[in-house]
Write an enzyme that holds these catalytic residues in place. Structure first.
Site, PDB file in Angstrom:
ATOM      1  N   GLY A 100       8.169  -2.973  -5.387  1.00  0.00           N
ATOM      2  CA  GLY A 100       7.129  -2.184  -4.732  1.00  0.00           C
ATOM      3  C   GLY A 100       7.491  -0.734  -4.509  1.00  0.00           C
ATOM      4  N   SER A 101       6.940  -0.206  -3.435  1.00  0.00           N
ATOM      5  CA  SER A 101       6.963   1.224  -3.147  1.00  0.00           C
ATOM      6  C   SER A 101       8.364   1.785  -2.946  1.00  0.00           C
ATOM      7  CB  SER A 101       6.142   1.456  -1.883  1.00  0.00           C
ATOM      8  OG  SER A 101       6.564   2.606  -1.212  1.00  0.00           O
ATOM      9  N   SER A 102       8.475   3.093  -3.151  1.00  0.00           N
ATOM     10  CA  SER A 102       9.740   3.790  -2.919  1.00  0.00           C
ATOM     11  C   SER A 102      10.036   3.924  -1.430  1.00  0.00           C
ATOM     12  CB  SER A 102       9.716   5.155  -3.593  1.00  0.00           C
ATOM     13  OG  SER A 102       8.594   5.907  -3.152  1.00  0.00           O
ATOM     14  N   GLY A 103       9.127   3.447  -0.581  1.00  0.00           N
ATOM     15  CA  GLY A 103       9.387   3.408   0.850  1.00  0.00           C
ATOM     16  C   GLY A 103      10.319   2.262   1.251  1.00  0.00           C
ATOM     17  N   TRP A 104      10.804   1.487   0.295  1.00  0.00           N
ATOM     18  CA  TRP A 104      11.610   0.282   0.566  1.00  0.00           C
ATOM     19  C   TRP A 104      12.769   0.576   1.515  1.00  0.00           C
ATOM     20  CZ3 TRP A 104      15.788  -2.962   0.565  1.00  0.00           C
ATOM     21  CH2 TRP A 104      15.547  -4.326   0.389  1.00  0.00           C
TER      22      TRP A 104
END
Lengths: 176, 425
Positions: A100-104
């Site tokens: 998923g997102s690079s906010g991981w």
């Protein structure tokens, strides 16, 4: 790094968490009938050094950070995930990798700041998300193991993570 | 990991304590990746302005210096943050002042973000405030090493522009901004950029809906590996590839793909793989229909409360087309429409009169954010419709609402009638 400063920070931020979990405790491994059991050993590569011991939570599927966990509660919130609703706070989180997102990494960093972080991590596939996530969660983490941790380790097993030496010891939970 | 003399000097504090903390994070991160060394970057796209309860608390305790130290450098020290060492932009953030009275988003968070913008602007951060920096002037050159986050921007930079970046995070981009360095790992190496899977389109792929569905198929197939796509592909434009990449980075973790004869690192199929290609996986009518049904499996009720356009943020062409379709019409009384655009393009859309056309119809043109980033949709939304496979993928889980996915025309029709009537043609 100043550990005193870190704990003061965690304490002030933990007040933001509606449901703060205790974590970071290292307890002696379980014994069956008082007899120490012979652990399984896995060897791999250090991602983040340190040692910890605790109960395993094994995710058969990759985990989303942003949109997949609630850092305030340390819970997996992705609806279709097999561990939906389960808490990883204070557990040894064993998982295939990050998706998923690079906010991981930012989301897992928040679990540290809010006191809901896993106790340690063991993952299979190295990506920038998982590696940076382990670094900013600052928990002992190992990857590149000589056996598949997803089949060798089961949820509920007691696991000792010696990330300094890339060594995992698994004390299987007694059969239910 | 091998550090240069300059890296070591930064680590030892020669450039000040914040830069030392940044290098410390990069060393910990590089070791976690088993990277051999760091590489130079002069283009960083990260996030520092977006508010959160954790950030609000840090700012109360020690201002934005402390927030950057803790969140963007993963440091426990209170560090004074110097000006960014290399060009750095802010990606999409939360809703800004233009959302007041429209989005149910807390006013104190809008104020906190505005405060962050003025702090980081002074530090040299370019507040582009969009998930599509490549639409508003930040266009890396082929072969350039950059440090970007935002999965849809990363896949565009690698695949369409031929720049080299991994999918970075908040702390790694924060550290790269102050050092001009990032671990030289993964997509920074030529050998790791070659294709792993071949997909052959056996049904015509033309326009953003079809490219989005093909991207969703490709991501689901390869997960975080590297698809190469051939077949019945009509020449794509920026919009098509924006949707293709965003979808592939949602159903999977695709960070780079190749379209032989179209994208820069793949003049031929052979070149895309650097070897003989593997056997092709077909994308035919059956697969196409499967993707459409999958994306529309989260809708039940056909009364649509909310139409969301502009994920990733809309291009000017999309704003013009939306205005054209809404000209002289009016939204259904129970339905709202938001079109998300970069603020720089909104200025042009205002100037062109397109914003006014959309607003006359009852729609809204909003900037800086999206309902997923800000976790905010019109009050009472139960069912939404979108032309974005990415939002159809994420928003039901984030906001607990039903989703319909279709063309821009289907979405405008739903906005005007309040009913979803989309179907795959």
């Amino acid at each position: 790094m100043n550990p005193r400063h870190a704990s003061a920070l965690s304490a002030s931020l933990a007040s933001l968490s509606p449901d703060p979990h205790e974590n970071g405790t290292v307890t002696a491994h379980a014994t069956a009938g008082g007899e120490p059991r012979v652990p399984l050993e896995l060897r791999g590569r250090t991602v983040v050094p340190g040692t910890a011991e605790g109960e395993a939570l094994v995710s058969p599927e990759t985990i989303s950070g942003w949109g997949g966990i609630d850092p305030a509660r340390g819970v997996i919130t992705e609806r279709r995930h097999p561990l939906h609703g389960q808490s990883f706070a204070g557990k040894v989180l064993v998982f295939p990798g990050a998706k998923g997102s690079s906010g991981w990494a930012g989301f897992f960093q928040s679990t540290r700041l809010l006191g809901t972080a896993p106790l340690a991590m063991i993952y299979v596939t190295t990506t920038t998300k998982a590696a940076l996530g382990a670094v900013v969660t600052r928990v002992p983490t190992v990857t590149g193991l000589d056996q598949d941790p997803l089949t060798v380790i089961r949820t509920g097993d007691r696991v000792r993570v010696d990330a300094d030496n890339g060594l995992i010891c698994v004390y299987p939970a007694p059969p239910q | 990991m091998l550090l240069t003399d300059s890296d070591k000097a930064m680590l030892d504090g020669a450039e000040g304590p914040a830069t030392a903390a940044a290098m410390d994070l990069l060393v910990r991160y590089g070791r976690a990746l088993d990277a051999e060394r760091l590489c130079d970057v002069r283009n960083v796209a990260g996030t520092m302005t977006q508010p959160s309860p954790v950030k609000a608390q840090l700012v109360r305790e020690g201002g934005w210096d402390k927030a950057y130290s803790v969140i963007n450098l993963d440091s426990d020290e209170d560090l004074e943050i110097p000006a960014m060492r290399v060009p750095t932009c802010q990606l999409q953030q939360s809703f800004g002042p233009d959302s007041e009275g429209i989005a149910p988003y807390p006013k104190e968070m809008i104020e906190l973000q505005s405060d962050a913008e003025s702090f980081y602007g002074r530090k040299g951060v370019n507040i582009l405030a969009t998930c599509t920096p490549y639409q508003v002037g930040n266009i890396p050159v082929r072969g350039e090493h950059v440090a970007w986050m935002e999965s849809s921007a990363v896949v565009y930079a690698n695949s369409v522009l031929g720049a080299r970046t991994n999918c970075e995070g908040t702390a790694s981009t924060g550290a790269a901004s102050l050092t001009g360095r990032i671990p030289c790992w993964g997509n920074h190496h030529e050998a790791n950029r070659r294709g792993t899977h071949l997909i052959e389109a056996r049904t015509p792929v033309h326009g953003p809906l079809e490219w989005g569905m093909l991207g969703y198929f490709a991501g689901g197939l390869v997960q975080d590996e590297r698809p190469v796509v051939t077949g019945e592909l009509k020449q794509p434009d920026l919009l098509d590839l924006k949707h293709f990449g965003a979808a592939a980075a949602s159903s999977g973790g695709v960070e780079i793909y190749h379209l032989p004869g179209i994208t820069p690192e793949a003049p031929t199929v052979q070149a895309a793989f650097g070897a003989d290609p593997p056997e092709a996986v077909p994308y035919g009518e059956r697969e196409r229909r499967g993707v459409y049904e999958d994306l529309n499996s989260q809708g039940d009720r056909t009364d649509v409360d909310f139409v969301l356009l502009g994920c990733p943020h809309a291009s000017l062409d999309q704003v013009r087309e939306t205005a054209h379709l809404l000209e002289g019409r009016h939204l259904h009384s129970g339905t709202q429409l938001w079109l998300m655009v970069p603020r720089a393009l909104r200025t042009t859309a205002d100037r062109n009169g397109w914003t006014q056309t959309i607003e006359r119809a009852g729609g809204r043109v909003l900037t800086d954010s999206c309902p997923a980033m800000s976790r905010s949709a019109p009050p009472g939304t139960r069912v939404f419709a979108t032309d974005s496979a990415k939002q159809a993928h994420y928003l039901p889980a984030i906001l607990g609402i039903e989703a319909w996915f279709g063309t821009l025309q289907d979405c405008i029709s739903a906005a005007v009638t309040g009913r979803w009537k989309g179907e795959l043609r």
